[in-house]
Design a protein around this motif. Structure first.
Motif, mmCIF file in Angstrom:
data_model
loop_
_atom_site.group_PDB
_atom_site.id
_atom_site.type_symbol
_atom_site.label_atom_id
_atom_site.label_comp_id
_atom_site.label_asym_id
_atom_site.label_seq_id
_atom_site.Cartn_x
_atom_site.Cartn_y
_atom_site.Cartn_z
ATOM 1 N N PHE A 28 71.791 -54.594 76.368
ATOM 2 C CA PHE A 28 72.611 -55.756 75.361
ATOM 3 C C PHE A 28 72.973 -55.443 73.996
ATOM 4 O O PHE A 28 73.747 -55.218 73.526
ATOM 5 N N LEU A 29 71.704 -55.496 73.263
ATOM 6 C CA LEU A 29 71.367 -55.585 71.889
ATOM 7 C C LEU A 29 71.732 -53.942 71.389
ATOM 8 O O LEU A 29 72.254 -53.657 70.055
ATOM 9 N N GLN A 30 70.995 -53.483 71.565
ATOM 10 C CA GLN A 30 71.330 -51.600 71.600
ATOM 11 C C GLN A 30 72.572 -51.468 71.623
ATOM 12 O O GLN A 30 73.048 -50.533 70.296
ATOM 13 N N ALA A 34 74.959 -50.559 68.225
ATOM 14 C CA ALA A 34 75.685 -48.765 67.856
ATOM 15 C C ALA A 34 76.877 -49.901 67.869
ATOM 16 O O ALA A 34 77.978 -48.476 67.158
ATOM 17 N N GLU A 35 77.801 -50.958 68.360
ATOM 18 C CA GLU A 35 78.919 -50.254 68.277
ATOM 19 C C GLU A 35 79.438 -51.141 67.343
ATOM 20 O O GLU A 35 80.565 -50.691 67.074
ATOM 21 N N ALA A 42 68.514 -58.089 62.503
ATOM 22 C CA ALA A 42 68.886 -59.578 61.335
ATOM 23 C C ALA A 42 70.533 -59.353 61.042
ATOM 24 O O ALA A 42 70.371 -60.469 61.007
ATOM 25 N N GLY A 43 70.993 -58.224 61.749
ATOM 26 C CA GLY A 43 72.530 -58.474 61.159
ATOM 27 C C GLY A 43 72.941 -58.598 61.748
ATOM 28 O O GLY A 43 74.184 -59.235 61.419
ATOM 29 N N TYR A 44 73.123 -58.260 63.437
ATOM 30 C CA TYR A 44 73.441 -59.757 64.106
ATOM 31 C C TYR A 44 73.506 -60.201 64.655
ATOM 32 O O TYR A 44 74.139 -61.520 64.498
ATOM 33 N N VAL A 45 72.126 -60.927 64.464
ATOM 34 C CA VAL A 45 71.471 -62.497 63.777
ATOM 35 C C VAL A 45 73.056 -63.090 63.165
ATOM 36 O O VAL A 45 73.639 -64.518 63.234
#
Length: 453
Positions: A28-30, A34-35, A42-45
């Motif tokens: 899911f995180l990958q 990518a999307e 860290a940026g996603y968090v």
């Protein structure tokens, strides 16, 4: 970095990500990185922790990817019996003067539980239209709430129910069943994050009965304690809390007492406002010496233990018993009951693997083909479900559930085939003793005959 994401997930939702879910979380995180073209986790968090509408939308994607929306009508017959025979009658009698009844299904998934409660209330309270009745279903997941509001269900959600429940449904498109609109209007749905949403509030307050079943099995222990404390503050004095079996084991349940029934433990808020620990259950007597059992007796006891755990919704216990059996021998019953447990947990690949292992031991098991058909139907593949149900009939020409399931699939688009399947099922039922109980439908043969006629 996955550790940081897991900590954030637990802090925001209460969910404790198990090791078996790590692969799902990684994928899911990958996909999201990518999307969103985000360089690292860290940026996603950082996006998730922002106080914004976009962060809220992203959290919805997280919970939709990492939670299992699995439920069905009248789930856990033992607990439903307690509600119908004890808890709801007591609340109705207690509240008859003010004519108000407030029930909350917390973590309701796709709505089967609150709608089941609405059916029970309608049965027990014929003058409900003269009462102020709130039946609230809540979940953290907007997607499952949309399905709940739509009131469209596959036969998989109606497994183990009898004609009395099926009477609330009419055939709809794509083999689905549509819930009676009048019953749908009796239930209100709302998004609630049990850990983060403040309650009691203007709507969620002075609740007589809270059901929060098969939710805490996914929660961190500290999160469970925090939510239970909020539940206590939300219940009316002497209001009830019903959870899944063993979900509050070793929790400090201040302000709650316990009621012990044969089928389950029910928690009740103390009449006094002061907090107190739950009553201590008495020690059970030691069992008498067990006589020597024959092989058939052992097999019957084994199946009875699996069935009892399954009916109680204790799928972890089903899997534990099955694993013990499989460590001793390659056993059909262990594979089959494991498959039922995995399917009820929404873990369809694991369920299919166990069913194929069971079929390798017994290629003529109609029950295995029937369960595979339900899984395909739950996944939206009506064509393959139909093929598997036909295989069930080839395996056992007297397997009534397959005929009725095919009738349900044919009802909307192929009424002639539907009539043929119902006719064959009726012929088979009429050959059975009237009082013979059919587990698949939770009904006697004579009741099913009346329903089909």
């Amino acid at each position: 970095m996955l550790t940081q994401f897991k900590q954030l997930l637990t802090h925001y939702t209460g969910l404790a990500l198990s090791e078996t879910d790590h692969d799902k979380a990684y994928k899911f995180l990958q996909s999201r990185l990518a999307e969103l073209k985000t360089p690292d986790l860290a940026g996603y968090v950082q996006q998730l922790t922002a106080n914004s509408l976009r962060a809220d939308q992203e959290w919805q994607l997280v919970v939709q990817a990492l939670t299992v929306p699995e439920s069905f009508f009248l789930r856990d017959k033992g607990q439903m019996h307690i509600l119908q025979q004890h808890i709801l009658p007591e609340l109705i009698q207690r509240n008859r003067h003010q004519r108000q009844l407030r029930i909350w299904s917390a973590g309701c998934s796709t709505g089967e539980e609150p709608y089941s409660l609405a059916m029970l209330v309608q049965k027990l309270l014929p003058d409900a239209h003269e009462w102020d009745v709130l039946i609230l279903g809540s979940d953290i997941n907007d997607k499952v709430l949309a399905k709940a509001r739509a009131g469209l269900y596959s036969r998989w959600s109606l497994r183990d129910v009898g004609p009395e429940v099926l009477a609330y449904f009419q055939p709809a498109q794509q083999g689905l069943l549509a819930l009676d609109p009048d019953l749908r209007e009796k239930v209100t749905f709302r998004r609630v994050n049990l850990l983060q949403t403040p309650f009691p509030d203007l709507e969620i307050n002075k609740i007589d009965l809270i059901l929060c079943r098969n939710v805490f099995i996914y929660f961190d222990q500290a999160a469970i304690a925090a939510v239970v404390e909020k539940f206590v503050q939300t219940l009316n004095p002497e209001g009830f809390l019903l959870t899944g079996h063993g979900e509050l084991y070793q929790q400090p349940l201040y302000g709650l007492q316990t009621r012990l029934y044969l089928e389950s433990v029910v928690y009740q808020r103390s009449a006094q406002s002061s907090s107190r620990s739950p009553a201590v259950l008495p020690d059970l007597p030691r069992p008498a010496a067990v006589p020597t059992l024959t092989a058939p007796d052992i097999a019957k006891a084994r199946i009875a233990a699996l069935d009892q755990a399954y009916q109680a919704g204790d799928y972890a216990q089903v899997l534990a018993i099955a694993q013990t059996l499989l460590s001793q021998q390659n056993d059909f019953d262990a594979h089959y009951w494991s498959a039922k447990a995995f399917a009820s947990l929404g873990q369809y690949p694991a369920a299919e693997a166990r069913l194929h292992a069971a079929l390798a031991l017994n290629k003529r098991s109609a029950a295995c083909y029937y369960l595979l058909a339900h899984i395909r139907e739950a996944q939206g593949d009506s064509q393959q479900a139909t093929e598997l149900l036909n295989k069930a009939i080839i395996a056992d020409e007297q397997f009534i559930p397959a005929y009725l399931e095919l009738a349900a699939l044919y009802e909307y688009d192929e009424p002639l085939k539907c009539q043929q399947m119902r006719g064959q099922a009726l012929n088979l039922l009429q050959k059975l003793p009237p009082k013979q109980y059919l587990e698949e439908f939770a009904a006697h043969a004579q009741d099913l005959i009346l329903h089909l006629q």
